[in-house]
Design a protein around this motif. Structure first.
Motif, PDB file in Angstrom:
ATOM      1  N   ARG A 122       1.360  -8.874 -83.848  1.00 21.23           N
ATOM      2  CA  ARG A 122       0.094  -9.156 -84.538  1.00 21.23           C
ATOM      3  C   ARG A 122      -0.461 -10.464 -83.972  1.00 21.23           C
ATOM      4  NH1 ARG A 122      -0.796  -6.158 -89.063  1.00 21.23           N
ATOM      5  NH2 ARG A 122      -1.874  -7.834 -90.178  1.00 21.23           N
ATOM      6  N   GLU A 123      -1.334 -10.305 -82.999  1.00 21.37           N
ATOM      7  CA  GLU A 123      -1.880 -11.457 -82.284  1.00 21.37           C
ATOM      8  C   GLU A 123      -3.204 -11.912 -82.928  1.00 21.37           C
ATOM      9  OE1 GLU A 123      -4.675 -10.109 -81.247  1.00 21.37           O
ATOM     10  OE2 GLU A 123      -3.867  -8.144 -81.663  1.00 21.37           O
ATOM     11  N   THR A 124      -3.827 -12.930 -82.366  1.00 19.06           N
ATOM     12  CA  THR A 124      -5.050 -13.481 -82.960  1.00 19.06           C
ATOM     13  C   THR A 124      -6.301 -13.294 -82.107  1.00 19.06           C
ATOM     14  OG1 THR A 124      -4.681 -15.650 -81.958  1.00 19.06           O
ATOM     15  CG2 THR A 124      -3.734 -15.288 -84.151  1.00 19.06           C
ATOM     16  N   THR A 125      -6.152 -12.883 -80.853  1.00 20.17           N
ATOM     17  CA  THR A 125      -7.330 -12.869 -79.977  1.00 20.17           C
ATOM     18  C   THR A 125      -7.508 -11.583 -79.179  1.00 20.17           C
ATOM     19  OG1 THR A 125      -6.124 -13.887 -78.130  1.00 20.17           O
ATOM     20  CG2 THR A 125      -7.227 -15.376 -79.656  1.00 20.17           C
ATOM     21  N   VAL A 126      -6.530 -10.692 -79.167  1.00 18.18           N
ATOM     22  CA  VAL A 126      -6.634  -9.463 -78.384  1.00 18.18           C
ATOM     23  C   VAL A 126      -7.761  -8.609 -78.974  1.00 18.18           C
ATOM     24  CG1 VAL A 126      -5.482  -7.314 -77.764  1.00 18.18           C
ATOM     25  CG2 VAL A 126      -4.254  -9.479 -77.623  1.00 18.18           C
ATOM     26  N   GLY A 127      -8.546  -8.033 -78.140  1.00 20.53           N
ATOM     27  CA  GLY A 127      -9.741  -7.313 -78.557  1.00 20.53           C
ATOM     28  C   GLY A 127     -10.946  -8.191 -78.338  1.00 20.53           C
ATOM     29  N   GLU A 128     -11.052  -9.272 -79.072  1.00 21.58           N
ATOM     30  CA  GLU A 128     -12.185 -10.175 -78.904  1.00 21.58           C
ATOM     31  C   GLU A 128     -12.247 -10.707 -77.468  1.00 21.58           C
ATOM     32  OE1 GLU A 128     -10.711 -10.710 -83.204  1.00 21.58           O
ATOM     33  OE2 GLU A 128      -9.851 -10.384 -81.220  1.00 21.58           O
ATOM     34  N   LEU A 129     -11.122 -11.223 -76.960  1.00 19.22           N
ATOM     35  CA  LEU A 129     -11.098 -11.750 -75.588  1.00 19.22           C
ATOM     36  C   LEU A 129     -11.298 -10.639 -74.568  1.00 19.22           C
ATOM     37  CD1 LEU A 129     -10.039 -14.410 -76.812  1.00 19.22           C
ATOM     38  CD2 LEU A 129      -8.455 -14.544 -74.892  1.00 19.22           C
ATOM     39  N   ALA A 139      14.057 -15.148 -67.108  1.00 21.43           N
ATOM     40  CA  ALA A 139      15.469 -15.057 -66.727  1.00 21.43           C
ATOM     41  C   ALA A 139      15.750 -15.696 -65.373  1.00 21.43           C
ATOM     42  CB  ALA A 139      15.905 -13.597 -66.709  1.00 21.43           C
ATOM     43  N   HIS A 140      14.795 -16.432 -64.823  1.00 20.36           N
ATOM     44  CA  HIS A 140      14.978 -17.184 -63.574  1.00 20.36           C
ATOM     45  C   HIS A 140      15.210 -16.275 -62.375  1.00 20.36           C
ATOM     46  CE1 HIS A 140      17.014 -20.225 -66.558  1.00 20.36           C
ATOM     47  NE2 HIS A 140      15.742 -20.039 -66.836  1.00 20.36           N
ATOM     48  N   MET A 141      14.714 -15.034 -62.450  1.00 19.33           N
ATOM     49  CA  MET A 141      14.827 -14.135 -61.301  1.00 19.33           C
ATOM     50  C   MET A 141      13.793 -14.445 -60.234  1.00 19.33           C
ATOM     51  SD  MET A 141      15.306 -10.505 -63.282  1.00 19.33           S
ATOM     52  CE  MET A 141      16.477 -10.290 -64.620  1.00 19.33           C
ATOM     53  N   CYS A 142      12.772 -15.207 -60.583  1.00 18.71           N
ATOM     54  CA  CYS A 142      11.680 -15.555 -59.684  1.00 18.71           C
ATOM     55  C   CYS A 142      11.027 -16.807 -60.251  1.00 18.71           C
ATOM     56  CB  CYS A 142      10.664 -14.407 -59.605  1.00 18.71           C
ATOM     57  SG  CYS A 142      10.010 -13.952 -61.234  1.00 18.71           S
ATOM     58  N   LEU A 143      10.046 -17.347 -59.512  1.00 19.40           N
ATOM     59  CA  LEU A 143       9.351 -18.526 -60.022  1.00 19.40           C
ATOM     60  C   LEU A 143       8.114 -18.165 -60.825  1.00 19.40           C
ATOM     61  CD1 LEU A 143      11.275 -19.948 -57.941  1.00 19.40           C
ATOM     62  CD2 LEU A 143       9.497 -21.702 -57.786  1.00 19.40           C
ATOM     63  N   ALA A 144       7.498 -17.041 -60.510  1.00 15.10           N
ATOM     64  CA  ALA A 144       6.302 -16.612 -61.229  1.00 15.10           C
ATOM     65  C   ALA A 144       6.123 -15.125 -60.994  1.00 15.10           C
ATOM     66  CB  ALA A 144       5.073 -17.388 -60.763  1.00 15.10           C
ATOM     67  N   GLY A 145       5.235 -14.503 -61.786  1.00 20.18           N
ATOM     68  CA  GLY A 145       5.036 -13.075 -61.636  1.00 20.18           C
ATOM     69  C   GLY A 145       3.615 -12.657 -61.931  1.00 20.18           C
ATOM     70  N   LEU A 146       3.261 -11.501 -61.395  1.00 16.44           N
ATOM     71  CA  LEU A 146       1.935 -10.936 -61.573  1.00 16.44           C
ATOM     72  C   LEU A 146       1.940 -10.013 -62.788  1.00 16.44           C
ATOM     73  CD1 LEU A 146      -0.953 -10.620 -60.429  1.00 16.44           C
ATOM     74  CD2 LEU A 146      -0.074  -8.736 -59.036  1.00 16.44           C
ATOM     75  N   ALA A 147       1.008 -10.250 -63.697  1.00 21.75           N
ATOM     76  CA  ALA A 147       0.862  -9.454 -64.910  1.00 21.75           C
ATOM     77  C   ALA A 147      -0.563  -8.909 -64.963  1.00 21.75           C
ATOM     78  CB  ALA A 147       1.174 -10.302 -66.143  1.00 21.75           C
ATOM     79  N   GLU A 148      -0.808  -8.047 -65.954  1.00 25.17           N
ATOM     80  CA  GLU A 148      -2.139  -7.450 -66.101  1.00 25.17           C
ATOM     81  C   GLU A 148      -2.384  -7.192 -67.559  1.00 25.17           C
ATOM     82  OE1 GLU A 148      -4.684  -4.122 -66.966  1.00 25.17           O
ATOM     83  OE2 GLU A 148      -2.498  -3.944 -66.927  1.00 25.17           O
ATOM     84  N   GLU A 149      -3.645  -7.375 -67.975  1.00 30.26           N
ATOM     85  CA  GLU A 149      -3.974  -7.257 -69.393  1.00 30.26           C
ATOM     86  C   GLU A 149      -5.206  -6.390 -69.591  1.00 30.26           C
ATOM     87  OE1 GLU A 149      -5.182 -10.097 -73.200  1.00 30.26           O
ATOM     88  OE2 GLU A 149      -3.541 -10.623 -71.872  1.00 30.26           O
ATOM     89  N   THR A 150      -5.120  -5.494 -70.562  1.00 36.88           N
ATOM     90  CA  THR A 150      -6.260  -4.764 -71.101  1.00 36.88           C
ATOM     91  C   THR A 150      -6.394  -5.066 -72.585  1.00 36.88           C
ATOM     92  OG1 THR A 150      -5.725  -2.972 -69.568  1.00 36.88           O
ATOM     93  CG2 THR A 150      -7.350  -2.495 -71.283  1.00 36.88           C
ATOM     94  N   GLY A 151      -5.229  -5.249 -73.220  1.00 36.60           N
ATOM     95  CA  GLY A 151      -5.201  -5.534 -74.649  1.00 36.60           C
ATOM     96  C   GLY A 151      -3.996  -6.371 -75.006  1.00 36.60           C
ATOM     97  N   GLY A 152      -3.903  -7.563 -74.441  1.00 40.71           N
ATOM     98  CA  GLY A 152      -2.824  -8.484 -74.785  1.00 40.71           C
ATOM     99  C   GLY A 152      -1.663  -8.513 -73.833  1.00 40.71           C
ATOM    100  N   SER A 153      -1.743  -7.792 -72.719  1.00 40.67           N
ATOM    101  CA  SER A 153      -0.558  -7.568 -71.886  1.00 40.67           C
ATOM    102  C   SER A 153      -0.169  -8.726 -70.979  1.00 40.67           C
ATOM    103  CB  SER A 153      -0.744  -6.299 -71.049  1.00 40.67           C
ATOM    104  OG  SER A 153      -0.814  -5.175 -71.884  1.00 40.67           O
ATOM    105  N   ILE A 154      -0.959  -9.793 -70.958  1.00 44.07           N
ATOM    106  CA  ILE A 154      -0.522 -11.057 -70.356  1.00 44.07           C
ATOM    107  C   ILE A 154      -0.100 -12.013 -71.468  1.00 44.07           C
ATOM    108  CG2 ILE A 154      -1.214 -13.100 -69.042  1.00 44.07           C
ATOM    109  CD1 ILE A 154      -3.110 -11.314 -67.440  1.00 44.07           C
ATOM    110  N   GLN A 155      -0.990 -12.216 -72.418  1.00 46.69           N
ATOM    111  CA  GLN A 155      -0.726 -13.231 -73.450  1.00 46.69           C
ATOM    112  C   GLN A 155       0.448 -12.861 -74.350  1.00 46.69           C
ATOM    113  OE1 GLN A 155      -3.641 -13.257 -76.794  1.00 46.69           O
ATOM    114  NE2 GLN A 155      -5.004 -12.167 -75.393  1.00 46.69           N
TER     115      GLN A 155
END
Length: 513
Positions: free
Chosen positions: A452-459, A179-195
């Motif tokens: 329904r993703e293709t890589t979460v868990g394996e990665l 939504a153009h509120m910023c240029l980039a953001g910090l995310a975190e993943e345990t099971g797909g939460s970035i991708q």
């Protein structure tokens, strides 16, 4: 190159970190003006999208100080003046860390967890000169990679398609970037939460090799799987953001493994549109996972394959065929589409997180957390984290949460995955894998269906890096994305390949006019 004054009302969604830095250097843009434009965008869009739940009230003063220091000729950090956001689960001094849970926020009748010090990633962003605009929405205790519907702050919307899920658990970070509120953001993943959120909102997400970025000072689900990374609108911006947060810290001993794996000049150095020429790319198939793609996903993936070939890549069909790799995936009972192995360590990891908050924190131990949770127990059978009871070592961890668990099944599975990936990459002389990030189009916002993703868990179990990049849209308008996957510590190579694909196709369309 931006040498003329920037029309922020027209250009905000088109800006990149590199363009902004050039404009800063040319004197055609100030950090204060850019920050104010982002704050204006937040004021206009956030009431509807609900991406940011806590606004940082010092953003403009930080921006003015950066402008003053730049004018004085001081040496500034690599992200000086760049507006960013951070996920709510990341500790930021002066703001509560709520993990999306009403019991961890006084404004909804709970308690507040105020950190004594910043998480290393937040401290690094500040040191790099980034202007942190706010903390972003997540689902309750980051339990889902699909949405943020059960956050105390309410649902976050998908900026591309508001009636579809936004991806989780870093839903707010992705929405703020889209939504153009910023240029980039910090995310975190345990099971797909970035991708998942990056792909859901036509963005770039980097899920780094586990150990490249420290995750201390972040509300855990699994210290063995949790990893932080950037979400941005282009690969180069994500790489520049990654430069600022990656590397060793004694606060997180596993990051010692990153030494020697950060390229000289940074992850954005040497990006080339020709990076795919001659590279061997493995394709999705039943050897990796038995789940089929939807018919329209097949069409979009076929187009992406032709684009990879046009960019000079050599494609290898289903390189995992015959290896037995797909047989190791398990969907944990009580979850819709998720292999939760490795999350058994939550009681131990949560205790370590709470101790880091400092002696004045409202919760100090896992026992404190359990007492708080009695009013709304997320670990109860059938509750959002109730599936943890299905994992092999969880009962033992509950008996003594102060002892680090052995996690023998998790480490054996991780070893198996890594050995198979290494063997396949060597046998087929692969440089990367390139898969559709999801099996099909996104579900509806309140449908109750999971992505329904293709890589979460394996990665996540193997700790491998993955980078999502926009690759088109379904006929409905829902985004379609690719994920580039590589061996451990091949983050820089994947960034180069993803950048080359992005520049060859330029599929992404701004979500807002």
């Amino acid at each position: 190159m931006l040498s003329d004054p920037v029309d922020l009302s027209a250009d905000l969604g088109k800006l990149t970190i590199a363009k902004v830095q050039r404009a800063f250097a040319a004197g055609t843009l100030t950090a204060e003006a850019l920050t104010q434009a982002c704050l204006d965008q937040i004021a206009a869009q956030n009431p509807r999208i609900n991406a940011i739940i806590f606004a940082c009230d010092d953003a403009l003063s930080v921006a003015r100080d950066i402008d003053r220091r730049r004018q004085a000729g001081e040496k500034l950090g690599p992200l000086a003046g760049i507006p960013v956001v951070v996920k709510d689960t990341v500790d930021l001094v002066g703001y509560p860390t709520t993990a999306g849970w009403s019991l961890l926020y006084s404004g909804t009748g709970g308690i507040d967890l105020f950190p004594e010090r910043d998480a290393p990633v937040a401290a690094r962003l500040k040191s790099a000169g980034a202007i942190i605009l706010g903390k972003t929405n997540v689902p309750k205790l980051s339990w889902t990679g699909t949405h943020a519907n059960d956050s105390w702050a309410g649902p976050t919307l998908n900026v591309v398609q508001p009636d579809l899920v936004p991806g989780g658990s870093s839903a707010g970070t992705a929405a703020a970037v889209a939504a153009h509120m910023c240029l980039a953001g910090l995310a975190e993943e345990t099971g797909g939460s970035i991708q998942n959120p990056a792909s859901s909102q036509a963005l770039v997400g980097i899920k780094p090799t586990v150990g490249l970025v420290p995750n201390s000072g972040v509300v855990p689900l699994s210290a063995n799987r949790d990893v932080l990374g950037p979400i941005a609108r282009c690969v180069e911006d994500a790489a520049l953001f990654l430069d600022a947060i990656a590397g060793f810290t004694t606060e997180d001993p596993k990051t010692l493994a990153s030494v020697g794996h950060i390229p000289e000049g940074g992850f954005a150095a040497g990006l080339s549109p020709d990076a795919l020429v001659g590279k061997r790319i493995g394709l999705y198939g039943p050897g990796w996972r038995k789940d089929p793609l939807s018919p329209e996903a097949v069409e979009l993936y076929d187009r992406a394959k032709s684009e990879l070939v046009a960019a000079g890549a050599i494609l290898v069909e289903d390189p995992f065929a015959g290896t037995g790799f797909a047989d190791h995936r398990q969907i944990t009972p009580g979850t819709p589409f998720f292999d939760g192995r490795g999350l058994e360590s939550l009681p131990f990891d949560m205790g370590a997180y709470l101790r880091r908050l400092g002696p004045k924190a409202a919760l100090q131990t896992w026992a404190d957390f359990v007492r708080l949770a009695q009013a709304e127990d997320p670990l109860a059978k059938g509750a959002i984290l109730g599936y943890l009871h299905e994992l092999p070592d969880f009962a033992a961890v509950l008996q003594n949460p102060d002892l680090p668990p052995a996690l023998s099944e998790f480490t054996a599975l991780k070893t198996t995955y890594l050995r198979l990936v290494e063997a396949v990459f060597i046998r087929h002389r692969l440089d990367a894998l390139a898969y559709p990030q999801m099996l099909g189009a996104l579900p509806g916002l309140h449908s109750g269906e999971a992505i329904r993703e293709t890589t979460v868990g394996e990665l996540n179990i193997a700790g491998l890096p993955g980078i999502t990049v926009p690759a088109g849209y379904y006929r409905s308008g829902a985004p379609f994305g690719l994920i580039f996957v590589g061996r451990l510590w091949q983050d820089a190579r994947l960034i180069g390949l993803a950048h080359a694909y992005e520049q060859a196709t330029l599929h992404r369309k701004p979500a807002l006019a």
